[in-house]
Design a protein around this motif. Structure first.
Motif, PDB file in Angstrom:
ATOM      1  N   ARG A  13     -63.509  97.568  66.202  1.00  0.00           N
ATOM      2  CA  ARG A  13     -64.354  96.601  66.906  1.00  0.00           C
ATOM      3  C   ARG A  13     -63.498  95.637  67.725  1.00  0.00           C
ATOM      4  O   ARG A  13     -63.773  95.378  68.900  1.00  0.00           O
ATOM      5  CB  ARG A  13     -65.199  95.831  65.889  1.00  0.00           C
ATOM      6  CG  ARG A  13     -66.159  94.815  66.517  1.00  0.00           C
ATOM      7  CD  ARG A  13     -66.792  93.948  65.457  1.00  0.00           C
ATOM      8  NE  ARG A  13     -67.680  94.706  64.603  1.00  0.00           N
ATOM      9  CZ  ARG A  13     -67.620  94.737  63.280  1.00  0.00           C
ATOM     10  NH1 ARG A  13     -66.654  94.075  62.657  1.00  0.00           N
ATOM     11  NH2 ARG A  13     -68.498  95.410  62.578  1.00  0.00           N
ATOM     12  N   GLU A  25     -60.443  96.091  68.802  1.00  0.00           N
ATOM     13  CA  GLU A  25     -59.823  96.805  69.908  1.00  0.00           C
ATOM     14  C   GLU A  25     -60.801  96.958  71.070  1.00  0.00           C
ATOM     15  O   GLU A  25     -60.433  96.753  72.239  1.00  0.00           O
ATOM     16  CB  GLU A  25     -59.335  98.179  69.457  1.00  0.00           C
ATOM     17  CG  GLU A  25     -58.633  98.947  70.567  1.00  0.00           C
ATOM     18  CD  GLU A  25     -58.178 100.331  70.149  1.00  0.00           C
ATOM     19  OE1 GLU A  25     -57.520 101.001  70.976  1.00  0.00           O
ATOM     20  OE2 GLU A  25     -58.486 100.757  69.008  1.00  0.00           O
ATOM     21  N   ASP A  26     -62.047  97.308  70.755  1.00  0.00           N
ATOM     22  CA  ASP A  26     -63.059  97.448  71.811  1.00  0.00           C
ATOM     23  C   ASP A  26     -63.275  96.128  72.536  1.00  0.00           C
ATOM     24  O   ASP A  26     -63.401  96.092  73.775  1.00  0.00           O
ATOM     25  CB  ASP A  26     -64.386  97.933  71.218  1.00  0.00           C
ATOM     26  CG  ASP A  26     -64.343  99.389  70.782  1.00  0.00           C
ATOM     27  OD1 ASP A  26     -63.408 100.102  71.182  1.00  0.00           O
ATOM     28  OD2 ASP A  26     -65.255  99.807  70.031  1.00  0.00           O
ATOM     29  N   TRP A  27     -63.335  95.030  71.781  1.00  0.00           N
ATOM     30  CA  TRP A  27     -63.555  93.723  72.408  1.00  0.00           C
ATOM     31  C   TRP A  27     -62.404  93.369  73.344  1.00  0.00           C
ATOM     32  O   TRP A  27     -62.629  92.883  74.451  1.00  0.00           O
ATOM     33  CB  TRP A  27     -63.693  92.647  71.331  1.00  0.00           C
ATOM     34  CG  TRP A  27     -64.966  92.706  70.539  1.00  0.00           C
ATOM     35  CD1 TRP A  27     -66.139  93.318  70.899  1.00  0.00           C
ATOM     36  CD2 TRP A  27     -65.185  92.139  69.250  1.00  0.00           C
ATOM     37  NE1 TRP A  27     -67.074  93.157  69.911  1.00  0.00           N
ATOM     38  CE2 TRP A  27     -66.529  92.439  68.890  1.00  0.00           C
ATOM     39  CE3 TRP A  27     -64.398  91.405  68.369  1.00  0.00           C
ATOM     40  CZ2 TRP A  27     -67.082  92.022  67.675  1.00  0.00           C
ATOM     41  CZ3 TRP A  27     -64.952  90.995  67.157  1.00  0.00           C
ATOM     42  CH2 TRP A  27     -66.275  91.295  66.823  1.00  0.00           C
ATOM     43  N   ARG A  30     -60.233  95.441  74.771  1.00  0.00           N
ATOM     44  CA  ARG A  30     -60.236  96.350  75.924  1.00  0.00           C
ATOM     45  C   ARG A  30     -61.271  95.915  76.960  1.00  0.00           C
ATOM     46  O   ARG A  30     -60.993  95.911  78.173  1.00  0.00           O
ATOM     47  CB  ARG A  30     -60.527  97.776  75.472  1.00  0.00           C
ATOM     48  CG  ARG A  30     -59.360  98.479  74.791  1.00  0.00           C
ATOM     49  CD  ARG A  30     -59.731  99.918  74.468  1.00  0.00           C
ATOM     50  NE  ARG A  30     -58.671 100.660  73.802  1.00  0.00           N
ATOM     51  CZ  ARG A  30     -57.688 101.285  74.435  1.00  0.00           C
ATOM     52  NH1 ARG A  30     -57.632 101.257  75.761  1.00  0.00           N
ATOM     53  NH2 ARG A  30     -56.764 101.950  73.759  1.00  0.00           N
ATOM     54  N   ALA A  31     -62.460  95.553  76.495  1.00  0.00           N
ATOM     55  CA  ALA A  31     -63.517  95.132  77.421  1.00  0.00           C
ATOM     56  C   ALA A  31     -63.113  93.862  78.161  1.00  0.00           C
ATOM     57  O   ALA A  31     -63.329  93.736  79.379  1.00  0.00           O
ATOM     58  CB  ALA A  31     -64.822  94.919  76.656  1.00  0.00           C
ATOM     59  N   ALA A  32     -62.522  92.920  77.446  1.00  0.00           N
ATOM     60  CA  ALA A  32     -62.099  91.671  78.085  1.00  0.00           C
ATOM     61  C   ALA A  32     -60.996  91.921  79.102  1.00  0.00           C
ATOM     62  O   ALA A  32     -60.968  91.305  80.184  1.00  0.00           O
ATOM     63  CB  ALA A  32     -61.645  90.673  77.018  1.00  0.00           C
ATOM     64  N   ARG A  33     -60.071  92.837  78.797  1.00  0.00           N
ATOM     65  CA  ARG A  33     -58.953  93.126  79.697  1.00  0.00           C
ATOM     66  C   ARG A  33     -59.416  93.765  81.017  1.00  0.00           C
ATOM     67  O   ARG A  33     -58.687  93.711  82.010  1.00  0.00           O
ATOM     68  CB  ARG A  33     -57.954  94.056  78.998  1.00  0.00           C
ATOM     69  CG  ARG A  33     -57.031  93.339  78.025  1.00  0.00           C
ATOM     70  CD  ARG A  33     -56.345  94.335  77.109  1.00  0.00           C
ATOM     71  NE  ARG A  33     -55.505  95.292  77.817  1.00  0.00           N
ATOM     72  CZ  ARG A  33     -54.199  95.138  78.021  1.00  0.00           C
ATOM     73  NH1 ARG A  33     -53.586  94.038  77.583  1.00  0.00           N
ATOM     74  NH2 ARG A  33     -53.497  96.070  78.626  1.00  0.00           N
ATOM     75  N   ARG A  34     -60.595  94.365  80.983  1.00  0.00           N
ATOM     76  CA  ARG A  34     -61.104  94.914  82.240  1.00  0.00           C
ATOM     77  C   ARG A  34     -61.525  93.808  83.204  1.00  0.00           C
ATOM     78  O   ARG A  34     -61.689  94.041  84.402  1.00  0.00           O
ATOM     79  CB  ARG A  34     -62.266  95.862  81.959  1.00  0.00           C
ATOM     80  CG  ARG A  34     -61.825  97.182  81.329  1.00  0.00           C
ATOM     81  CD  ARG A  34     -62.923  98.219  81.363  1.00  0.00           C
ATOM     82  NE  ARG A  34     -63.958  97.967  80.385  1.00  0.00           N
ATOM     83  CZ  ARG A  34     -63.947  98.439  79.141  1.00  0.00           C
ATOM     84  NH1 ARG A  34     -62.931  99.208  78.723  1.00  0.00           N
ATOM     85  NH2 ARG A  34     -64.932  98.184  78.310  1.00  0.00           N
ATOM     86  N   LYS A  35     -61.679  92.589  82.666  1.00  0.00           N
ATOM     87  CA  LYS A  35     -62.079  91.447  83.485  1.00  0.00           C
ATOM     88  C   LYS A  35     -60.907  90.519  83.799  1.00  0.00           C
ATOM     89  O   LYS A  35     -60.876  89.880  84.855  1.00  0.00           O
ATOM     90  CB  LYS A  35     -63.180  90.663  82.772  1.00  0.00           C
ATOM     91  CG  LYS A  35     -64.437  91.471  82.510  1.00  0.00           C
ATOM     92  CD  LYS A  35     -65.455  90.668  81.706  1.00  0.00           C
ATOM     93  CE  LYS A  35     -66.691  91.499  81.397  1.00  0.00           C
ATOM     94  NZ  LYS A  35     -67.669  90.752  80.565  1.00  0.00           N
ATOM     95  N   VAL A  72     -59.106  86.037  77.452  1.00  0.00           N
ATOM     96  CA  VAL A  72     -59.423  87.149  76.558  1.00  0.00           C
ATOM     97  C   VAL A  72     -59.779  86.623  75.173  1.00  0.00           C
ATOM     98  O   VAL A  72     -60.737  87.084  74.543  1.00  0.00           O
ATOM     99  CB  VAL A  72     -58.241  88.143  76.480  1.00  0.00           C
ATOM    100  CG1 VAL A  72     -58.535  89.242  75.454  1.00  0.00           C
ATOM    101  CG2 VAL A  72     -57.988  88.763  77.849  1.00  0.00           C
ATOM    102  N   GLU A 101     -67.673  87.315  71.177  1.00  0.00           N
ATOM    103  CA  GLU A 101     -68.217  88.556  70.624  1.00  0.00           C
ATOM    104  C   GLU A 101     -68.271  88.491  69.101  1.00  0.00           C
ATOM    105  O   GLU A 101     -69.270  88.876  68.475  1.00  0.00           O
ATOM    106  CB  GLU A 101     -67.349  89.745  71.058  1.00  0.00           C
ATOM    107  CG  GLU A 101     -67.420  90.066  72.529  1.00  0.00           C
ATOM    108  CD  GLU A 101     -68.705  90.785  72.897  1.00  0.00           C
ATOM    109  OE1 GLU A 101     -69.523  91.072  71.997  1.00  0.00           O
ATOM    110  OE2 GLU A 101     -68.890  91.065  74.094  1.00  0.00           O
TER     111      GLU A 101
END
Length: 299
Positions: free
Chosen positions: A233, A235-237, A239-244, A251, A258
């Motif tokens: 979970r 890691e997913d959070w 990764r999603a933040a790093r896309r922004k 981050v 989240e």
């Protein structure tokens, strides 16, 4: 056979942040030490338990909350042998690099938080490898190499009692209310190795889990599943933040939002703060950021 004695180190002056474990045996052992800043609490608790000598001082890994007082305790108990992973051993003999590495994270707060670290004579150290047994006479502890949180990490298992000392391999566990937060500081986090280590520990048939952070809990599949889910979970959070954004503070803010929305927002303020004092959002995110940077660089 007596259960391990859980000693609250009162790390940072707080309750139930970091434990050490006195294993009663013909040749008694202490698993984990806490930091040097609170070593007096550990020594006092051992004295209250009637312990005037130790055969072994065992650390799961050399992070300062687990091994920072090893040198100080070794001096206090001059007959004790210090048991540590082969990668960690040189850093207990000469802790200068360990201290410098932690200083890059904690800066000016180092002395207040950790209280320094005393070196240990090389001949006082026993290097431990995967599968090695530490013989306490009527108790035997088996070392289980469990990388992921750190490459130099061991859990320790007592086959006779089913007691498993997890170090940070399963993260931070709170029972009331039930929450597992991963412990993912830089620089050695490796998520896939951490998951593999959890699966390895699941299979050994433990009856009781002794979390350094914090205390005893019955072993069951739910805990192992939750530990893996927490890593995935987070890691997913991240990764999603790093896309922004790649800005750490941003981050951290996104991951905290989240977490609060999904799980930790239901925690009482006191318990939420205890989690932060054990392993913070910022520290965990820093570990994931470093891990993901290394993954990207390796492609």
């Amino acid at each position: 056979m007596s259960s391990p004695n859980i000693i609250d180190t009162k790390m940072h002056g707080l309750d139930e942040i970091t434990a050490t474990f006195l294993v009663p045996a013909a040749r008694p052992a202490l698993i984990e030490t806490g930091p040097r800043s609170c070593v007096d609490n550990v020594i006092a608790a051992l004295a209250t338990a009637g312990v005037d000598s130790l055969e072994y001082i065992i650390v799961t890994h050399i992070h300062l909350d687990h091994a920072g007082a090893a040198g100080t305790l070794a001096a206090h108990f001059p007959d004790a042998t210090v048991c540590v992973h082969e990668v960690g051993a040189p850093h207990l003999v000469d802790p200068s690099k360990l201290w410098a590495s932690a200083s890059r994270i904690y800066g000016a707060a180092m002395e207040t938080m950790w209280g320094g670290i005393d070196p240990i004579d090389r001949d006082r150290i026993r290097v431990i490898g995967d599968g090695d047994t530490i013989d306490l006479g009527d108790v035997k502890l088996n070392a289980i190499e469990t990388p992921g949180h750190a490459y130099h990490h061991h859990a320790y298992f007592n086959e006779d009692t089913g007691d498993l000392f997890t170090g940070d391999a399963l993260g931070i566990f709170m029972q009331h209310p039930r929450v597992i937060r991963p412990a993912t500081p830089p620089p050695e986090l490796h998520v896939e190795k951490a998951v593999s280590s959890i699966e390895r520990l699941r299979k050994i048939g433990a009856v009781a889990l002794y979390f350094t952070h914090f205390g005893r809990h019955d072993a069951n599949d739910v805990i192992f599943n939750d530990a893996i889910e927490a890593l995935r979970r987070w890691e997913d959070w991240v990764r999603a933040a790093r896309r922004k954004t790649r800005e750490l503070d941003e981050v951290v803010t996104m991951v905290e939002a989240e977490s609060v929305a999904v799980l930790e927002g239901e925690l009482p303020q006191e318990e939420a703060q205890r989690l932060e004092n054990t392993t913070s959002y910022r520290m965990n995110v820093m570990g994931f950021m470093r891990y993901l940077d290394k993954l990207e660089a390796s492609r």
